[in-house]
Structure formats: C-alpha cells, structure tokens
Scaffold this active site. Structure first.
Site, PDB file in Angstrom:
ATOM      1  N   ASP A 232       3.276  -3.167 -12.823  1.00  0.00           N
ATOM      2  CA  ASP A 232       3.947  -2.180 -11.962  1.00  0.00           C
ATOM      3  C   ASP A 232       3.562  -0.758 -12.364  1.00  0.00           C
ATOM      4  O   ASP A 232       4.428   0.122 -12.518  1.00  0.00           O
ATOM      5  CB  ASP A 232       5.468  -2.325 -12.054  1.00  0.00           C
ATOM      6  CG  ASP A 232       5.939  -3.772 -12.034  1.00  0.00           C
ATOM      7  OD1 ASP A 232       5.322  -4.585 -11.341  1.00  0.00           O
ATOM      8  OD2 ASP A 232       6.932  -4.075 -12.720  1.00  0.00           O
TER       9      ASP A 232
ATOM     10  N   GLU B  85       8.023  -5.434  -1.963  1.00  0.00           N
ATOM     11  CA  GLU B  85       8.481  -4.588  -3.062  1.00  0.00           C
ATOM     12  C   GLU B  85       7.434  -3.543  -3.422  1.00  0.00           C
ATOM     13  O   GLU B  85       6.378  -3.442  -2.790  1.00  0.00           O
ATOM     14  CB  GLU B  85       8.802  -5.457  -4.280  1.00  0.00           C
ATOM     15  CG  GLU B  85       7.612  -6.242  -4.816  1.00  0.00           C
ATOM     16  CD  GLU B  85       7.990  -7.200  -5.942  1.00  0.00           C
ATOM     17  OE1 GLU B  85       9.187  -7.509  -6.092  1.00  0.00           O
ATOM     18  OE2 GLU B  85       7.083  -7.646  -6.671  1.00  0.00           O
TER      19      GLU B  85
END
Length: 321
Positions: free
Chosen positions: A33, A201
């Site tokens: 991420d 996401e």
C-alpha cells in the site's frame, strides 16, 4: 542472573529489530500500500510493513533508496505517538500551511496525524480516529481547485466500498453529513473469485484538464488478479463512470501477481508515476514488494489513462555507508 539478563536483552533486540535493521545493498523494499511524497529534490516512501507504525525511506533519484530514515526508530509515525495499536496500513502524506499530515489506517479506523517534517515524528495531541460508522480504511486527502478538502476512503459495508466526505479545513475530522458512496466492485474483473465480499479499495484522486480521476484497486489483495482501474467524473462527488478497458495495471501487463494499491506522484523529471505493490512471488503473497511504473494521460483522447509496462521496476535499497 546473567543468563536471565542475556535472554531479556536478546528478546528486546528481536522485538525492535524490524525497525532498527537497515536495508542492505540491492534489497527489494517491501512496503505494501505504498505512497511517495516528493519535495525539494527528495522522494519519501511510506507504506504498510511495520507492526509499530510507518517506516520511511528516502531517495534523490527514485532508484537508490536509503532507510528506514524516520526520526522515531526509523518510523515517521511510531505506535504510541498517535492513534492506533495494530494494523498500521495505507498512509498518505499531505502538506498544508507548512505542516505535513499523515492520513492512515490503524485498528481498521482512519486517523490523521501531523508533523513539521516528512520524516516525522507524526503525532496527535488528541489520539482519536475520524468520525464515521463501522470500520474505515485507506484514506486519501484531495484538495479541489476551489480549496475544498475531501477525504476519499473505504468503508467495510457488504464489501470494501469507496466513499467520499468533506474534510474540515483544519483536517481535524470529516463532515459526516456530506458522505456519499463513490464505487463498489461489481465488474467481472473486480471480483474474479466471485467472492461474497467484493473489494474496491486504495483510492487516489486527481484532477486533470477539468476531469476527476479516481484510481482504485479491486479483488482481495491475496488474489493474483488484484489490479488497478479508474473511473472519471466531472465533480469530486461523482457520479463516477468506470473506464471500459479496466484494469490498466495488472499481472497481465507487469508480469507480477497481486499488482495494485498505490498512489500517483510526479517525479523531478515532470513525469507521472504510480507506486504500488506486488506479491512476494508468483507462488505466494508473502511480504509484498514495492514497485513503480510510468503512467500518463492521453493527449488525444479525453478520459484515457495508460501505464507503460516497459517502465515497471522494483524499488531497491541503496548500499549501506
């Protein structure tokens, strides 16, 4: 007694070793991420990877990375200085009025900490999460051309769904009354496993030539088909129209499984890049690897955005000095 003390100190070394260990030459950096913040000739790389907060690496050329370089045991944000006890995920750095803000996930909630430096320490005077019902993850702060702030984020409601809320000017909280849903995973490429909990996401939003682009990842991150797509709108609140040729970054054009959940940034060369993670290998998820790929907006066709597979590369640590 000596044996007991030796065991005790060895334990301390093992517990703190993750943050204290400096990367060796040509190690692939392993932050999931990821996000890159660029300022005054230096790139700052953050991501998911430490159980104690967020490590940060630095580079002046985007090829040789040093660190961890954070001011709190290698961390830019260290557990105890701000909200959260576990699950430190998906940070983003935003600068406003000379202050640096880190929006991040911890304990499956979102918090925003501040610092005087990209290296930290990022702290909160009042350790708290932002408002909102249930679990919220993957924050992204966006400032529109009119100065209004928005917080794009994911809510865990019958799947991972991307929402947006107005963010207060002082970044202290969202205005919950403004919250609306942006997108959810309903396209075939977004749920190749036909999972009962569909996932969209990792939002990133930019405005280009008057059009808003919402970049996101879909599928469970453990799925080999985890990939990046985008949607466009004429307002930061939507409605959003997904690009018909999604995904734009995937294992099909990078050659690596689990390719996604990153952030856009502009390099010192003026070119646009997307930093992201992949699986550890094409046989297991493992500690995910950090990579970067060159991307661009189409000069001829509005709303078209492409990635260049030839520019894909993993980020490596520089030699120790």
């Amino acid at each position: 007694m000596k044996k007991i003390l030796l065991t005790f100190f060895l334990g301390l070394i093992l517990v703190s070793g993750y943050a204290q260990k400096k990367s060796t030459a040509n190690d692939t950096i392993r932050l999931a991420d990821p996000t890159i913040f660029y300022e005054k000739g230096t790139y700052y790389l953050y991501g998911t990877g430490s159980p104690r907060g967020f490590l940060v690496y630095t580079s002046t050329d985007m090829r040789h990375w040093s660190g961890p370089a954070g001011r709190r045991e290698g961390h830019a944000l260290l557990k105890g200085d701000a909200y959260g006890n576990h699950g430190f995920w998906a940070p983003q750095i935003y600068k406003q009025n000379g202050k640096y803000y880190m929006a991040y996930t911890a304990d499956e909630h979102i918090a925003i900490a501040e610092s005087d430096s990209p290296l930290g320490p990022f702290t909160q005077k009042e350790q708290k999460a932002i408002s909102g019902p249930g679990k919220q993850i993957d924050p992204f702060i966006f400032k529109d051309k009119d100065g209004k702030l928005y917080l794009y984020h994911v809510r865990l409601q019958n799947g991972n769904r991307i929402f947006v809320s107005r963010l207060k000017n002082d970044l202290s909280d969202i205005d919950e009354s403004t919250t609306i849903e942006c997108i959810s995973a309903v396209e075939p490429w977004e749920n190749t496993a036909n999972a009962p909990w569909p996932v969209s996401e990792g939002p990133t939003v930019v405005n280009h030539n008057g059009l808003y682009y919402l970049f996101y990842s879909a599928n469970d991150f453990r799925n080999i088909d985890y990939a990046v797509g985008y949607a466009t709108a004429t307002s930061p609140l939507g409605p959003w129209m997904k690009y018909t040729a999604n995904p734009i970054i995937s294992r099909k054009n990078t050659g690596y499984n689990g390719t996604g959940h990153g952030d856009l940034f502009t390099g010192k060369d003026g070119k646009l890049y997307y930093v992201l993670h992949t699986h550890n290998s094409n046989t297991n998820t493992g500690r995910r690897k950090t990579a970067v790929i060159g991307v661009s907006f189409s000069k001829d066709t509005p709303s078209v955005f492409t990635a260049d597979p030839k520019t894909f590369r993993f980020l490596l640590s520089s030699p120790l000095k």
